[in-house]
Scaffold this motif. Sequence first.
Motif, PDB file in Angstrom:
ATOM      1  N   VAL A  84      10.173  50.285  56.156  1.00  0.00           N
ATOM      2  CA  VAL A  84       8.717  50.433  56.212  1.00  0.00           C
ATOM      3  C   VAL A  84       8.084  49.826  57.463  1.00  0.00           C
ATOM      4  O   VAL A  84       7.006  50.246  57.870  1.00  0.00           O
ATOM      5  CB  VAL A  84       8.076  49.820  54.939  1.00  0.00           C
ATOM      6  N   VAL A  88       4.026  50.604  59.953  1.00  0.00           N
ATOM      7  CA  VAL A  88       2.855  49.720  59.909  1.00  0.00           C
ATOM      8  C   VAL A  88       2.542  49.252  61.327  1.00  0.00           C
ATOM      9  O   VAL A  88       3.441  48.860  62.069  1.00  0.00           O
ATOM     10  CB  VAL A  88       3.105  48.513  58.986  1.00  0.00           C
ATOM     11  N   VAL A 101      -1.531  51.771  58.530  1.00  0.00           N
ATOM     12  CA  VAL A 101      -0.298  52.469  58.169  1.00  0.00           C
ATOM     13  C   VAL A 101      -0.279  53.836  58.839  1.00  0.00           C
ATOM     14  O   VAL A 101      -1.313  54.496  58.971  1.00  0.00           O
ATOM     15  CB  VAL A 101      -0.138  52.607  56.634  1.00  0.00           C
ATOM     16  N   VAL A 160       4.353  56.779  56.695  1.00  0.00           N
ATOM     17  CA  VAL A 160       4.631  56.051  55.473  1.00  0.00           C
ATOM     18  C   VAL A 160       4.888  57.052  54.344  1.00  0.00           C
ATOM     19  O   VAL A 160       4.362  58.169  54.355  1.00  0.00           O
ATOM     20  CB  VAL A 160       3.450  55.116  55.126  1.00  0.00           C
ATOM     21  N   TRP A 162       4.300  58.053  50.520  1.00  0.00           N
ATOM     22  CA  TRP A 162       3.324  57.775  49.475  1.00  0.00           C
ATOM     23  C   TRP A 162       3.995  57.675  48.108  1.00  0.00           C
ATOM     24  O   TRP A 162       4.919  58.418  47.802  1.00  0.00           O
ATOM     25  CB  TRP A 162       2.268  58.876  49.413  1.00  0.00           C
ATOM     26  N   SER A 165       0.356  55.863  42.573  1.00  0.00           N
ATOM     27  CA  SER A 165      -0.105  54.556  42.085  1.00  0.00           C
ATOM     28  C   SER A 165      -0.384  54.565  40.592  1.00  0.00           C
ATOM     29  O   SER A 165      -0.457  53.497  39.972  1.00  0.00           O
ATOM     30  CB  SER A 165      -1.346  54.102  42.860  1.00  0.00           C
ATOM     31  N   ALA A 230       0.080  47.721  54.492  1.00  0.00           N
ATOM     32  CA  ALA A 230       0.725  48.398  53.374  1.00  0.00           C
ATOM     33  C   ALA A 230       1.097  47.455  52.241  1.00  0.00           C
ATOM     34  O   ALA A 230       1.572  46.348  52.483  1.00  0.00           O
ATOM     35  CB  ALA A 230       1.981  49.113  53.859  1.00  0.00           C
ATOM     36  N   VAL A 232       3.750  48.040  49.307  1.00  0.00           N
ATOM     37  CA  VAL A 232       4.766  49.028  48.930  1.00  0.00           C
ATOM     38  C   VAL A 232       5.561  48.548  47.728  1.00  0.00           C
ATOM     39  O   VAL A 232       5.624  47.348  47.439  1.00  0.00           O
ATOM     40  CB  VAL A 232       5.729  49.328  50.100  1.00  0.00           C
ATOM     41  N   GLU A 237       7.797  52.650  49.148  1.00  0.00           N
ATOM     42  CA  GLU A 237       6.754  53.664  49.098  1.00  0.00           C
ATOM     43  C   GLU A 237       5.382  52.997  48.953  1.00  0.00           C
ATOM     44  O   GLU A 237       5.234  52.001  48.247  1.00  0.00           O
ATOM     45  CB  GLU A 237       6.988  54.603  47.919  1.00  0.00           C
ATOM     46  N   LEU A 238       4.376  53.585  49.593  1.00  0.00           N
ATOM     47  CA  LEU A 238       3.037  53.007  49.617  1.00  0.00           C
ATOM     48  C   LEU A 238       2.359  53.129  48.265  1.00  0.00           C
ATOM     49  O   LEU A 238       2.152  54.236  47.763  1.00  0.00           O
ATOM     50  CB  LEU A 238       2.194  53.712  50.679  1.00  0.00           C
ATOM     51  N   ILE A 241      -3.404  49.986  49.830  1.00  0.00           N
ATOM     52  CA  ILE A 241      -3.846  49.481  51.135  1.00  0.00           C
ATOM     53  C   ILE A 241      -4.486  48.122  50.906  1.00  0.00           C
ATOM     54  O   ILE A 241      -5.514  48.012  50.227  1.00  0.00           O
ATOM     55  CB  ILE A 241      -4.866  50.440  51.788  1.00  0.00           C
ATOM     56  N   SER A 266      -2.984  53.773  46.149  1.00  0.00           N
ATOM     57  CA  SER A 266      -2.591  54.856  47.051  1.00  0.00           C
ATOM     58  C   SER A 266      -3.177  56.205  46.642  1.00  0.00           C
ATOM     59  O   SER A 266      -3.517  57.017  47.511  1.00  0.00           O
ATOM     60  CB  SER A 266      -1.064  54.950  47.125  1.00  0.00           C
TER      61      SER A 266
END
Length: 277
Positions: A84, A88, A101, A160, A162, A165, A230, A232, A237-238, A241, A266
Amino acid sequence: MTEQSFPAMSGTLVEPQPAVAPTPKFWRRTAPALTAAALVAGLFGGVTGAVVASPDGTSAGSSVVAQTVSSSSAPDWSAVASTVLSSVVQVNVGDGLGSGVVLTADGRILTNNHVVAAAGGQVTVTLNDGRQVPATVVATDPASDLAVLQASGVSGLTPVKWADSASVKVGDAVMAIGSPSGLQGTVTTGIVSALDRKVTVPGETRRAQPVSYQAIQTDASINPGNSGGALVNAAGELIGINSAIYSPASSSGEAGSVGIGFAIPSNQAKQIVDRLS
């Protein structure tokens, strides 16, 4: 869920009254005197041992069968960081800085609106390989505290990845990546402390209106300069933020991590990016 407000607090950490939480603060600060970049990787490892007696009811004095049970479920944070970090960047705005990101290989970058709100068009980004390139603000959404930048003259960046979330759970392991105090490429680890946390940050010089969102709360250490960076999951994975922290410091003091940080989920960020791009 009970909606919580965040009234201003004094410089002393106090226990809030029921259903009242303290004021989170955005992390944008003047450029520090520190110039060295640091990479701090949180590694979780080791073997958990357990002695298990024979299930056949062996009596005292008889031989006892035992075994060691090991756990290998801890995240490989070194691998996550390696994956990652290249996605960034550090966002430089006059005498301030934040993080961002990478969205596309040709330099689209997502950050917090409050990082660039006072930029006056003077923005550069420092890539993970150390190159510093000019950038422009493509679009902003003050209501969600998000902004999209375009770095100039770059290609081959690593976007990045995704995550959904909505699938995040309390207790999930997470890593925060950004440039706290200008220490680019700093990573810290923790867990998801809470979900759908109602966060309202009052208006200030860079924001005429308050900003509110349902945040992911984490205890991963995040500090001034992490804004826009980020958050993660253990797969790299994001999931969010990084955008605000609670600090017991007064408004005239320097905010710092006390293990209560907030990230814009996210899924919400992706919706805003699709609209702004």
